[in-house]
Write a protein that holds these residues in place. Structure first.
Motif, PDB file in Angstrom:
ATOM      1  N   GLY A 152      -7.060   2.841  33.182  1.00 13.91           N
ATOM      2  CA  GLY A 152      -8.117   1.808  32.627  1.00 13.91           C
ATOM      3  C   GLY A 152      -7.213   1.388  31.310  1.00 13.91           C
ATOM      4  O   GLY A 152      -6.087   1.740  31.015  1.00 13.91           O
ATOM      5  N   ASP A 153      -7.912   0.821  30.463  1.00 12.71           N
ATOM      6  CA  ASP A 153      -7.034   0.459  29.089  1.00 12.71           C
ATOM      7  C   ASP A 153      -6.548   1.351  28.341  1.00 12.71           C
ATOM      8  O   ASP A 153      -5.519   1.481  27.883  1.00 12.71           O
ATOM      9  N   SER A 154      -7.375   2.480  27.995  1.00 10.84           N
ATOM     10  CA  SER A 154      -6.874   3.525  27.285  1.00 10.84           C
ATOM     11  C   SER A 154      -5.446   4.308  28.020  1.00 10.84           C
ATOM     12  O   SER A 154      -4.480   4.411  27.328  1.00 10.84           O
ATOM     13  N   HIS A 173      -2.581   6.910  39.433  1.00  7.30           N
ATOM     14  CA  HIS A 173      -3.914   6.314  39.249  1.00  7.30           C
ATOM     15  C   HIS A 173      -4.585   6.513  40.890  1.00  7.30           C
ATOM     16  O   HIS A 173      -3.725   6.417  41.775  1.00  7.30           O
ATOM     17  N   ARG A 179      -7.174  -0.849  36.361  1.00  8.88           N
ATOM     18  CA  ARG A 179      -8.291  -1.301  35.819  1.00  8.88           C
ATOM     19  C   ARG A 179      -8.294  -2.254  34.298  1.00  8.88           C
ATOM     20  O   ARG A 179      -9.028  -2.482  33.951  1.00  8.88           O
ATOM     21  N   ALA A 180      -7.239  -1.769  33.711  1.00  8.68           N
ATOM     22  CA  ALA A 180      -6.787  -2.220  32.474  1.00  8.68           C
ATOM     23  C   ALA A 180      -6.931  -3.745  32.440  1.00  8.68           C
ATOM     24  O   ALA A 180      -6.642  -4.529  33.551  1.00  8.68           O
ATOM     25  N   GLN A 181      -6.944  -4.413  31.007  1.00  7.51           N
ATOM     26  CA  GLN A 181      -6.917  -5.846  30.865  1.00  7.51           C
ATOM     27  C   GLN A 181      -5.530  -6.266  31.540  1.00  7.51           C
ATOM     28  O   GLN A 181      -4.506  -5.649  31.255  1.00  7.51           O
ATOM     29  N   GLY A 238     -11.479   8.720  30.693  1.00  6.78           N
ATOM     30  CA  GLY A 238     -12.839   8.433  29.872  1.00  6.78           C
ATOM     31  C   GLY A 238     -13.187   9.420  29.082  1.00  6.78           C
ATOM     32  O   GLY A 238     -12.323  10.547  28.972  1.00  6.78           O
TER      33      GLY A 238
END
Length: 313
Positions: A152-154, A173, A179-181, A238
């Motif tokens: 993800g983004d983080s 992953h 899933r990040a931008q 998360g």
């Protein structure tokens, strides 16, 4: 008759303790409540190198110094796991597992928790190569190979940050795409220090008597097992706000975080939020302390307004 406080602060991390300092210094009656020892996540941090005024300080030592400062003007401290908060207008009722308190205002500083992988070695090497914060711990791994878990983004933003320090960053992953931008993905793919291991899960974090030496990985499509040597593992699967007992209040967003304005005010008059529990981007000791100072002053203003209103009546 139970004592009534001007403000009850739920959570004694850096944000809560700073709020207590400012509020008690303004001659308000203050109670800090926490379900554990003061200091929050600082107690789980071996060395802190990014808090102004200290080249390096042990987390528990900084927690103790902050606590001593926070109670010097009369703020009280008590153990208690908050079960519920009732908003009764100008008064609020805080119920813990053992007591019930009445207060004119509340500051919520319950923080957040990182989600864990739940694999062998994760807890064993926490603080010895396993981290959940690149900004906090990245400097300890200069020139070394690091693993980032997540997509993800983080995960990707922190992975990019780590490339400024590490020799190489391997992102593991569980899916075949991030899933990040998109713009963040493009920056990561263009970074020569980043590589990606797709469709894979970390099954174990491995180390010696002192530190992490690598991770065991399983490809969830082929079933193949492999081992990746690394000096550090940064986990970004998360995190969640510690607000499970606050859902009766209309102050949470859809993910359980607390949105506030610049004055740390929530949607409910007299209820404020500070620190990692807030809906925000950067969760650091420095930002928590700043928010605590703002909240302490805003609580004082709120109490003054209540007194003025009572006088008019």
């Amino acid at each position: 008759m139970a004592k009534e406080y001007d403000v009850i602060i739920i959570g004694a991390g850096p944000a809560g303790m700073t709020t207590a300092l400012y509020a008690s210094r303004a001659n308000l009656s203050v109670l800090m409540l926490d379900r554990g020892i003061y200091g929050g996540q600082m107690n789980n941090t071996a060395e802190i190198e990014n808090y102004t005024g200290f080249k390096s300080v042990l987390g528990p030592d900084l927690a103790k110094d902050m606590y001593d400062s926070s109670v010097q003007f009369g703020a009280e401290y008590a153990y208690g796991s908050v079960q519920s908060i009732e908003d009764q207008g100008d008064l609020k009722v805080v119920k813990t597992d053992t007591d019930e308190f009445t207060t004119k205002s509340i500051v919520i500083g319950t923080g957040s928790e990182y989600k864990k992988l739940g694999v062998s070695g994760e807890d064993t090497y926490s603080g010895r190569g396993v981290s959940y914060c690149a900004v906090c711990d990245g400097a300890f791994f200069k020139g070394l190979h690091l693993v980032v878990v997540g997509g993800g983004d983080s995960a990707i933003e922190e992975g990019i940050y780590l490339t400024q320090l590490a020799s190489k960053v391997t992102v593991i992953h569980r899916r075949g795409e991030l899933r990040a931008q998109k713009i963040t993905q493009e920056r990561a793919f263009a970074n020569p220090k980043m590589e990606f291991v797709w469709d894979s899960n970390v099954t174990e974090i491995v180390g010696d008597d002192q530190k992490v030496t690598g991770v065991k990985v399983n490809n969830n499509k082929t079933g193949e097992d492999s081992f990746i040597e690394a000096s550090g593992v940064f986990i970004y699967v998360g995190n969640h706000a510690m607000t499970d007992n606050l859902h009766n209040l209309p102050i949470l967003d859809e993910n359980g975080w607390i949105p506030t304005d610049d004055h740390m005010r929530t949607k409910v008059p007299g209820i404020f939020a500070v620190g990692d529990v807030r809906q925000k981007d950067l969760r650091q000791i420095a930002t928590a302390v700043g928010e605590g100072g703002i909240a302490g002053q805003q609580v004082f203003s709120y109490i003054q307004d209540l007194k003025a209103k009572a006088t008019v009546k």
